[in-house]
Every structure is written in structure tokens, then in C-alpha cells.
Design an enzyme around this catalytic site. Structure first.
Site, PDB file in Angstrom:
ATOM      1  N   LYS A  10       0.845  -1.194   0.000  1.00  0.00           N
ATOM      2  CA  LYS A  10       0.000   0.000   0.000  1.00  0.00           C
ATOM      3  C   LYS A  10       0.882   1.246   0.000  1.00  0.00           C
ATOM      4  O   LYS A  10       1.769   1.385   0.855  1.00  0.00           O
ATOM      5  CB  LYS A  10      -0.898   0.005   1.252  1.00  0.00           C
ATOM      6  N   ASP A  38      -0.535  -0.781  -4.557  1.00  0.00           N
ATOM      7  CA  ASP A  38      -1.902  -0.255  -4.533  1.00  0.00           C
ATOM      8  C   ASP A  38      -1.842   1.151  -3.962  1.00  0.00           C
ATOM      9  O   ASP A  38      -1.573   1.331  -2.776  1.00  0.00           O
ATOM     10  CB  ASP A  38      -2.816  -1.148  -3.687  1.00  0.00           C
ATOM     11  N   GLU A  53      -2.041  -0.573  -8.858  1.00  0.00           N
ATOM     12  CA  GLU A  53      -3.499  -0.605  -8.727  1.00  0.00           C
ATOM     13  C   GLU A  53      -4.039   0.775  -8.377  1.00  0.00           C
ATOM     14  O   GLU A  53      -3.542   1.427  -7.456  1.00  0.00           O
ATOM     15  CB  GLU A  53      -3.852  -1.609  -7.622  1.00  0.00           C
ATOM     16  N   ASP A  57      -9.367  -0.500  -9.785  1.00  0.00           N
ATOM     17  CA  ASP A  57     -10.121  -1.044  -8.643  1.00  0.00           C
ATOM     18  C   ASP A  57     -11.338  -0.151  -8.365  1.00  0.00           C
ATOM     19  O   ASP A  57     -12.430  -0.419  -8.878  1.00  0.00           O
ATOM     20  CB  ASP A  57      -9.212  -1.164  -7.416  1.00  0.00           C
ATOM     21  N   LYS A  90     -14.436  -7.096  -7.048  1.00  0.00           N
ATOM     22  CA  LYS A  90     -14.792  -7.322  -5.632  1.00  0.00           C
ATOM     23  C   LYS A  90     -16.303  -7.465  -5.556  1.00  0.00           C
ATOM     24  O   LYS A  90     -17.033  -6.653  -6.155  1.00  0.00           O
ATOM     25  CB  LYS A  90     -14.353  -6.132  -4.765  1.00  0.00           C
TER      26      LYS A  90
END
Ligand code: MG
Length: 366
Positions: free
Chosen positions: A162, A190, A218, A243, A267
Site C-alpha cells: 500500500k 496499490d 493498482e 479497482d 470485488k
């Protein structure tokens, strides 16, 4: 097998270490759980987390949407009429994707149970063992490096790092992790919308030029900036994954046709459950685009459903990011999918295979 009642509960699971992204910090997972009972005694389970910064939903909105709108629509329906029930759920209310996902998961659980088969077999079958990456939260460099090395020791071969807090520091973070792990794991970045398009191009070119190999980046830019994501995709060799920019199948078609991203993160909380996630996997396969299956910080009920989907659609879902159970301090779900660090092993019992849920607090409405 007819739906006779729909009950709601709440399930809280503490996390081993807090989950930190550019958008938020989470130290426990709390989901709304749905239990659907039937006239044959079969029970279906589903769940959804409240991820207000991404889907706009809260526990209150999820509970209210299910209790007052979605549940009354499907009460009395025969589980074998799956497509009809899915239509009722999807058309019952605008958006509210996590609420719809929770209900769909329980319905698919029952649908598979009605054939006495595990869910992944009903969705098309596959190899029932998959391997997930692990999230390395945004933190001090030393802490991120230590977390990355520990993950490799635990057997993870892909790390989702992250970033997105501070560009110059982010580059140092990635370089330090890359140097420390010596190619023992793939690095996925991400940025959770934390960078501008120009910053992203600058950062990725720096990393590419200094020999730091990144498997993918991402959602580097704001979710509503599709042009910005395309700007990045056109200018870097590192694959870009969408995403927060993609929820349903139509957005996926738009992103693929615009060439705004190279990979799609599916998701269930964004698609409104399994029916649209299946469509996205199939759309991506038509275009030859890869997908990742991801999850929010959520309990292993909904993650189990995502794992069943990933196995059945493994030709287009080539990357697994279902690490929420691995980040949890315990698993309150008895029966079903086994989560053991990187290894996720599906149940051969019918449906999702859930026998019971510990520490579940049922909600009562009068
Ligand atoms: Mg993400």
C-alpha cells in the site's frame, strides 16, 4: 427449497495488525451477516462490510436496504429459480452493491446446496486450492520491510504494497522493500487513488528505470478520473489495474474499450454479488484481459464466496487478493473454506459449507 425467513446479524473480528491504506486505517473487521432459512431446513449465509469511502455504504444502510427492500422481494421464492431471484435483488434498489452482494452470496450458497455440491462446482469447477497475496500496509519504511520479510517467511509469494501517502517517500518504500526481498515475491502496488496521473507516470518511470520490477500498479489515480488512468496506462510499461474505478460489468466494458487499464479488480462488494462478478470475468475473458479477485477488510463468509468464484473462473481471474482472513486474529466461521496464510482451500461440502458462526450477534427488529 423456498425462502422462509431472512435474518441479520453482526460479526466483529479483530485484526492481527491494523490495515492501513491511503484512505483509511482499520483495526477490526465488522460485517453485516445475512442468514436465509428455507422450508427444507437448509441455511444460506452471506455477509458484507461497510466501506463508506468506496461504496458509500454503512452498516445502517446495508441493514436497512436488506431488511426493508431486498428481503421482502425474495421471501417465498424457490431457490432453484436463481436467475429470477438475482433479477429481483439487482433491480430492487439503485446501487447499494454491498447489501446486494450479501444477499446474493447467501442465495448462491443455497442454490449450490440444493444440488448438494460445493459452490465452485456449480459455477463450473476448477482446482480447489488457490494462493493469495498479502497486504503490506502503509507505514515507516523499516516496518514495511519487516512486514514484507515476515510475509515471505510465512509463504506468501506476492505482496500488495500500500502506497499513495507521499510520493517521494513511496518510491523509497518500494525500493527498500524490493531490495530486501530479493525477488522472493512479486510486488503489487496499490496507491488507493493517492497519486495524480502525472505523479504516477513520474513514479513508475523512476522505478522502471532503477530496475525495480513491479507486477502491477493498482488504482493510482482518483476513481472518477478514467482519462487520467488512461493517461498513465499509455505511458508506463507496468500494467495498471482498475479497482475503485470499476464496479459493474458496464464500467468494465468502458474501461477495456478505452484501454484505460490493463487489469480489472473484481470485488463482490462493488459488483453487487456473484452474478455481475461472473459477467465481468466472462467479459474480461472475451477481451483477453486479466482480472484480480479482491476483497475489502471483511470476514471470511463473503471472502469464501469470492474464493469459490476465483476457482471457477481461473482462466480470467489470474490474481488472488483475498487476504482479509489472513490478516484477522481468528476465524469465527466453522466449516467451509480453510484460510491458512497464503493458501486457501475450498470445501467439498455443499454450498459455502458453513456450519456455524461464533460470536455472531443477531439483530432484532420489531
Ligand atoms: Mg485496491
Amino acid at each position: 427449497m423456498k425462502i422462509t425467513s431472512i435474518e441479520l446479524g453482526k460479526l466483529r473480528v479483530p485484526m492481527k495488525t491494523p490495515f492501513k491504506t491511503a484512505l483509511r486505517t482499520v483495526d477490526h473487521v465488522e460485517d453485516v451477516v445475512i442468514i436465509i432459512d428455507t422450508d427444507t431446513g437448509h441455511r444460506g449465509y452471506g455477509s458484507a462490510p461497510a466501506t463508506a469511502v468506496i461504496t458509500g455504504e454503512t452498516h445502517g444502510s446495508i441493514i436497512e436496504a436488506i431488511r426493508t427492500i431486498i428481503a421482502p422481494r425474495i421471501l417465498g421464492e424457490d431457490i432453484r429459480n436463481l436467475n429470477h431471484i438475482v433479477d429481483l435483488i439487482q433491480h430492487s434498489i439503485f446501487k447499494n452493491f454491498s447489501a446486494k452482494a450479501a444477499v446474493e452470496i447467501a442465495v448462491y450458497d443455497l442454490f449450490a446446496q440444493s444440488f448438494n455440491m460445493p459452490l465452485y462446482r456449480i459455477l463450473g469447477g476448477g482446482e480447489p486450492v488457490i494462493s493469495t497475496d498479502l497486504t503490506i500496509s502503509v507505514d515507516y519504511i523499516d516496518k514495511m520491510v519487516a512486514d514484507a520479510l515476515q510475509a515471505i517467511d510465512q509463504g506468501f509469494d506476492a505482496l500488495k504494497v500500500k502506497v499513495g501517502k507521499d510520493l517521494a517517500l513511496d518510491i523509497e518504500r518500494i525500493k527498500a522493500i524490493h531490495a530486501a526481498i530479493q525477488g522472493k515475491a512479486l510486488i503489487r502496488l496499490d496507491a488507493n487513488q493517492g497519486w495524480t496521473p502525472k505523479q504516477t507516470v513520474w513514479a513508475l518511470r523512476q522505478l522502471e528505470d532503477s530496475g525495480v520490477e513491479i507486477e502491477l500498479v493498482e488504482q493510482p489515480v482518483r476513481s472518477d478520473d478514467i482519462d487520467g488512468m488512461r493517461y498513465v496506462t499509455e505511458r508506463v510499461t507496468t500494467p495498471v489495474m482498475a479497482d475503485e474505478s470499476t464496479f459493474g460489468p458496464k464500467e468494465v466494458i468502458d474501461i477495456i474499450r478505452m484501454r484505460a487499464a490493463d487489469i480489472i479488480n473484481i470485488k463482490l462488494t462493488k459488483t453487487g454479488g456473484l452474478s455481475n462478478a461472473i459477467k465481468i470475468a466472462d467479459i474480461a475473458a472475451i477481451y483477453g484481459v486479466d482480472c484480480m479477485i479482491g476483497c475489502m477488510a471483511e470476514t471470511s463468509i463473503s471472502v469464501a464466496a469470492a474464493a469459490h468464484l476465483a476457482v471457477a473462473k481461473s482462466s480470467s481471474i489470474t490474481r488472488i487478493d483475498l487476504d482479509s482472513p489472513a490478516l484477522a486474529a481468528m476465524d469465527p466461521i466453522i466449516g467451509g473454506v480453510k484460510f491458512d496464510n497464503s493458501e486457501i482451500t475450498l470445501n467439498e461440502t455443499p454450498g459455502l459449507g458453513i456450519e456455524s458462526i461464533q460470536n455472531l450477534t443477531m439483530l432484532h427488529f420489531d
